[in-house]
Design a protein around this motif. Structure first.
Motif, mmCIF file in Angstrom:
data_model
loop_
_atom_site.group_PDB
_atom_site.id
_atom_site.type_symbol
_atom_site.label_atom_id
_atom_site.label_comp_id
_atom_site.label_asym_id
_atom_site.label_seq_id
_atom_site.Cartn_x
_atom_site.Cartn_y
_atom_site.Cartn_z
ATOM 1 N N MET A 1 42.795 -14.024 -20.700
ATOM 2 C CA MET A 1 42.266 -13.530 -19.536
ATOM 3 C C MET A 1 43.039 -12.280 -19.183
ATOM 4 O O MET A 1 44.134 -11.966 -19.435
ATOM 5 N N LEU A 5 42.650 -7.646 -14.761
ATOM 6 C CA LEU A 5 41.583 -8.345 -14.075
ATOM 7 C C LEU A 5 42.134 -9.651 -12.843
ATOM 8 O O LEU A 5 41.885 -9.575 -12.028
ATOM 9 N N LYS A 8 43.752 -7.492 -10.293
ATOM 10 C CA LYS A 8 42.787 -6.935 -9.549
ATOM 11 C C LYS A 8 42.411 -7.946 -8.619
ATOM 12 O O LYS A 8 41.991 -7.744 -7.435
ATOM 13 N N SER A 9 42.052 -9.199 -9.004
ATOM 14 C CA SER A 9 41.511 -10.308 -8.076
ATOM 15 C C SER A 9 42.548 -10.697 -6.979
ATOM 16 O O SER A 9 42.076 -10.956 -5.952
ATOM 17 N N ASN A 12 42.608 -7.980 -4.350
ATOM 18 C CA ASN A 12 41.426 -8.134 -3.751
ATOM 19 C C ASN A 12 41.597 -9.231 -2.563
ATOM 20 O O ASN A 12 41.172 -9.135 -1.564
ATOM 21 N N SER A 13 41.968 -10.041 -3.126
ATOM 22 C CA SER A 13 42.060 -11.142 -2.121
ATOM 23 C C SER A 13 43.046 -11.120 -1.160
ATOM 24 O O SER A 13 42.834 -11.451 0.068
ATOM 25 N N GLU A 16 41.505 -8.915 1.403
ATOM 26 C CA GLU A 16 40.549 -9.362 2.356
ATOM 27 C C GLU A 16 41.198 -10.392 3.365
ATOM 28 O O GLU A 16 40.569 -10.338 4.522
ATOM 29 N N GLU A 17 42.313 -10.870 3.086
ATOM 30 C CA GLU A 17 43.060 -11.541 3.987
ATOM 31 C C GLU A 17 43.631 -10.610 5.064
ATOM 32 O O GLU A 17 43.272 -10.819 6.294
ATOM 33 N N ALA A 20 40.778 -9.771 7.446
ATOM 34 C CA ALA A 20 40.308 -10.893 8.144
ATOM 35 C C ALA A 20 41.612 -11.007 9.452
ATOM 36 O O ALA A 20 40.873 -11.374 10.576
ATOM 37 N N ARG A 269 48.953 -17.699 3.357
ATOM 38 C CA ARG A 269 48.148 -17.423 1.784
ATOM 39 C C ARG A 269 48.627 -16.175 1.084
ATOM 40 O O ARG A 269 48.619 -15.787 0.124
ATOM 41 N N LEU B 24 37.081 -15.137 -13.236
ATOM 42 C CA LEU B 24 37.857 -14.347 -12.177
ATOM 43 C C LEU B 24 37.112 -13.252 -11.538
ATOM 44 O O LEU B 24 37.570 -12.883 -10.295
ATOM 45 N N SER B 25 35.972 -12.684 -12.062
ATOM 46 C CA SER B 25 35.368 -11.599 -11.718
ATOM 47 C C SER B 25 34.646 -12.258 -10.124
ATOM 48 O O SER B 25 34.223 -11.055 -9.425
ATOM 49 N N ILE B 27 36.217 -13.625 -8.151
ATOM 50 C CA ILE B 27 37.093 -13.315 -6.726
ATOM 51 C C ILE B 27 36.942 -11.571 -6.729
ATOM 52 O O ILE B 27 37.259 -11.379 -5.507
ATOM 53 N N VAL B 28 36.854 -11.018 -7.708
ATOM 54 C CA VAL B 28 37.008 -9.719 -7.540
ATOM 55 C C VAL B 28 35.706 -9.265 -6.952
ATOM 56 O O VAL B 28 35.780 -8.280 -5.998
ATOM 57 N N SER B 35 32.645 -10.631 -3.382
ATOM 58 C CA SER B 35 33.366 -11.681 -3.891
ATOM 59 C C SER B 35 33.493 -12.744 -3.092
ATOM 60 O O SER B 35 33.051 -12.691 -1.645
ATOM 61 N N PHE B 36 34.240 -13.675 -3.099
ATOM 62 C CA PHE B 36 34.509 -14.934 -2.122
ATOM 63 C C PHE B 36 35.336 -14.143 -1.079
ATOM 64 O O PHE B 36 36.149 -13.649 -1.317
ATOM 65 N N THR B 37 34.880 -14.840 0.296
ATOM 66 C CA THR B 37 35.840 -14.392 1.279
ATOM 67 C C THR B 37 36.764 -15.243 1.117
ATOM 68 O O THR B 37 36.467 -16.511 0.899
ATOM 69 N N ILE B 38 37.937 -15.098 1.834
ATOM 70 C CA ILE B 38 38.867 -16.231 1.680
ATOM 71 C C ILE B 38 39.641 -16.259 3.284
ATOM 72 O O ILE B 38 40.667 -16.623 3.454
ATOM 73 N N SER B 39 38.708 -16.105 4.138
ATOM 74 C CA SER B 39 39.360 -16.285 5.413
ATOM 75 C C SER B 39 39.249 -17.765 5.849
ATOM 76 O O SER B 39 39.732 -18.072 6.892
ATOM 77 N N PHE B 44 40.485 -20.280 0.008
ATOM 78 C CA PHE B 44 41.631 -19.871 -0.652
ATOM 79 C C PHE B 44 41.931 -20.923 -1.648
ATOM 80 O O PHE B 44 42.491 -20.628 -2.690
ATOM 81 N N VAL B 47 40.308 -20.365 -4.818
ATOM 82 C CA VAL B 47 40.903 -18.715 -5.492
ATOM 83 C C VAL B 47 42.065 -19.180 -6.054
ATOM 84 O O VAL B 47 42.105 -18.692 -7.068
ATOM 85 N N ILE B 50 41.887 -21.133 -9.182
ATOM 86 C CA ILE B 50 41.407 -20.190 -10.492
ATOM 87 C C ILE B 50 42.361 -19.213 -10.941
ATOM 88 O O ILE B 50 42.606 -19.067 -12.124
#
Lengths: 280, 290
Positions: A1, A5, A8-9, A12-13, A16-17, A20, A269, B24-25, B27-28, B35-39, B44, B47, B50
């Protein structure tokens, strides 16, 4: 993998947290310190520490380890002949009883009543319970010898932190399944853990169990390693992050105002994700 | 042979890496696909699984009610009943058919002289009293597999013990049972209603027991424990069912997700699920070669 990437993932997560959390901030009206830590600094560690503090957290770990007792109780039908009947957690249906009752012994009862232990209590509250099965309580004592004394009584239903209590129960559950232990404490711990979704057999797939099983050995593991005298741990072991998140969802950490719950869990998280990022 | 194995290994490895990056993409995300929201906590957990490359956990998280629109399995095996029958619309249903009602509009029906549910209900207990949950698990052309949960486990046991035994505790065991009836249709010339219906239902979904050597879904389903027909043919008169759910074959999961039998609230979950299952299948195949 692709490593990039993956990074980056995770990043990104994390972003997003934070997004939120900012929405939560606007919606809930947090105190000034919380807002500053979140919006100005995005300082997750200090935010967690702030939310763990007296400002927000009802259950705060008393700094003196040996004056704290986390106790596992077994729910039994209310019985006005039982010495526990007059305690605060008794209702018309159930009351908390020592696990020792299952052994038909009264050492624990004698120590509680005879030593003046109950009069030494300065704080006591229920952390988590299932009305017809168990309760785990938090107790502070003015006298550390009292707590240490009752800790030594088999089947050792008292620890000094909540996460160590869960580790202890997991060890008893392990003994029940791996060694076919039919001791009442082993059977009871298995029932309690399964009722709240914890099973040592899921150690590889459940991050909460995995984190708890990595805590220092408790009484069962020490005994199996040949220690007949419990070796004390002098400092509170660090709470695993996944356990912290799980405990928050189970309302083990009660908040003065519920609005902090979501924020606290979001912070945990983020910490979990940041740790994963640092491991890549 | 050695060179063929080597080529296969390379092929599986490439496919695995491609699928991992694809997963994985999710999540990105990108401009065309958020992407998936993780609120939410559940997102979570997915995610995290994964990122940890714990694909079994990711699959099992997606198979919970938080994500799954189709029925998830209740813990108590014996209270679950998957029932196969003809899809009837109540406004033109024949009075000859015994019915298990699914909704105001449809029911699962059988020829009354062939299988009558009323005959096994406890006296004085009506169907409404015992059926806790009714859901369509799969539509197979003119037929349906319905999922019921009964408060009384004895009902499930009774239903499954009555010929033609079209009641199972899991969906994949139901497909196994139907394949066995289809086998009886072709190999033994069995012309019972259930054999004919099984054949029609399975072929409407592209499944045929005669394709066992070319279709891995059929092959994996046929490898499940013997259901009623197979047990009867081996001389077993007292039907024995496993006490726990047999593992669901990955090929069946993949196929069922593509057929929308396993369905999700979020469309991106369906794609993620099939990719995860596909990935696991390829990892297993690679492990077999090593």
């Amino acid at each position: 993998m692709s490593i990039d990437l993956k990074k980056k993932s995770i990043n990104n997560s994390i972003q997003e947290e934070f997004s939120a959390m900012k929405v939560l901030c606007l919606k809930n009206g947090y105190d000034d310190n919380t807002i500053k830590l979140l919006l100005d600094n995005q300082d997750v560690d200090n935010l967690i520490a702030h939310l763990d503090s007296d400002n927000c957290l009802m259950l705060k770990h008393f700094p003196y380890r040996y004056r704290r007792g986390i106790t596992l109780w077994r729910k039994a039908p209310s019985n006005n002949q039982h010495f526990m009947h007059e305690t605060c957690n008794t209702n018309i249906t159930y009351m908390d009883t020592p696990v020792e009752d299952l052994y038909d012994r009264s050492l624990y009862q004698d120590r509680l009543i005879g030593s003046g232990f109950l009069f030494s209590l300065s704080n006591h509250r229920v952390i988590i319970e299932k009305p017809d099965l168990f309760a785990i309580t938090y107790t502070e004592s003015t006298d550390q010898n009292m707590i240490v004394d009752v800790t030594s009584i088999h089947p050792h239903c008292i620890t000094h932190t909540v996460h160590e209590m869960f580790k202890l129960m997991l060890e008893w559950q392990w003994a029940h399944h791996e060694l076919s232990s039919e001791e009442p404490m082993a059977i009871f711990c298995n029932e309690v853990l399964l009722s709240i979704g914890l099973d040592y057999r899921n150690e590889q797939s459940d991050p909460v169990v995995k984190g708890l099983m990595q805590l220092p050995e408790m009484y069962v593991a020490q005994f199996l390693a040949g220690n007949t005298v419990i070796k004390p741990t002098f400092h509170d072991p660090e709470e695993p992050l996944e356990y912290k998140l799980w405990a928050s969802k189970k309302n083990i950490y009660s908040y003065k105002r519920d609005k902090y719950h979501d924020l606290y869990e979001a912070c945990i998280r983020i910490k979990i994700l940041e740790n994963k990022l640092s491991q890549i | 042979m050695a060179s063929l194995d080597f080529t296969k290994k390379i092929s599986y490895s490439n496919r695995i890496n491609h699928l991992k990056n694809l997963i994985l993409s999710y999540i990105v995300g990108d401009e065309s696909r958020p992407s998936f929201t993780i609120s939410q906590d559940v997102d979570f957990n997915l995610v995290e699984a994964i990122i940890d490359e714990d694909y079994d956990r990711a699959i099992s998280i997606l198979e919970t009610d938080d994500f799954l629109k189709s029925c998830s399995y209740s813990q108590n095996r014996l209270s679950r009943a998957f029932v196969f029958g003809k899809l009837l619309h109540l406004n033109n249903s024949s009075a000859n058919f015994g019915k298990l009602y699914l909704s105001d509009f449809i029911s699962v029906g059988y020829s009354a002289d062939y299988f009558n549910i009323d005959s096994i209900l406890p006296e004085g207990v009506s169907e409404e009293n015992i059926v806790r949950k009714e859901q369509v698990a799969a539509e197979l052309g003119n037929f349906v597999i319905a999922n019921y949960q009964f408060n009384d486990m004895a009902i499930t046991r009774s239903l499954s013990s009555i010929h033609p035994h079209i009641v199972t505790h899991t969906l994949h065991e139901m497909f196994k049972a139907l394949l066995e009836w289809q086998w009886a249709y072709y190999e033994l010339g069995n012309t019972e209603e259930i054999s004919v219906w099984s054949d029609q239902a399975l072929r409407s979904m592209g499944l045929d027991v005669r394709d066992i050597s070319t279709n891995n879904v059929v092959a994996d389903l046929m490898a499940l424990p013997n259901m009623y027909v197979a047990q009867f043919l081996t001389g077993e008169t007292n039907i024995q069912m496993p006490e726990t759910d047999p593992p669901v074959p990955l090929s069946f999961k993949f196929w069922a997700a593509r057929k929308d039998i396993i369905s999700f609230y979020k469309k991106e979950c369906a794609t993620l699920y099939t990719n995860l299952v596909n990935l696991k299948q390829n990892i297993n195949k690679l492990n077999e070669l090593e």
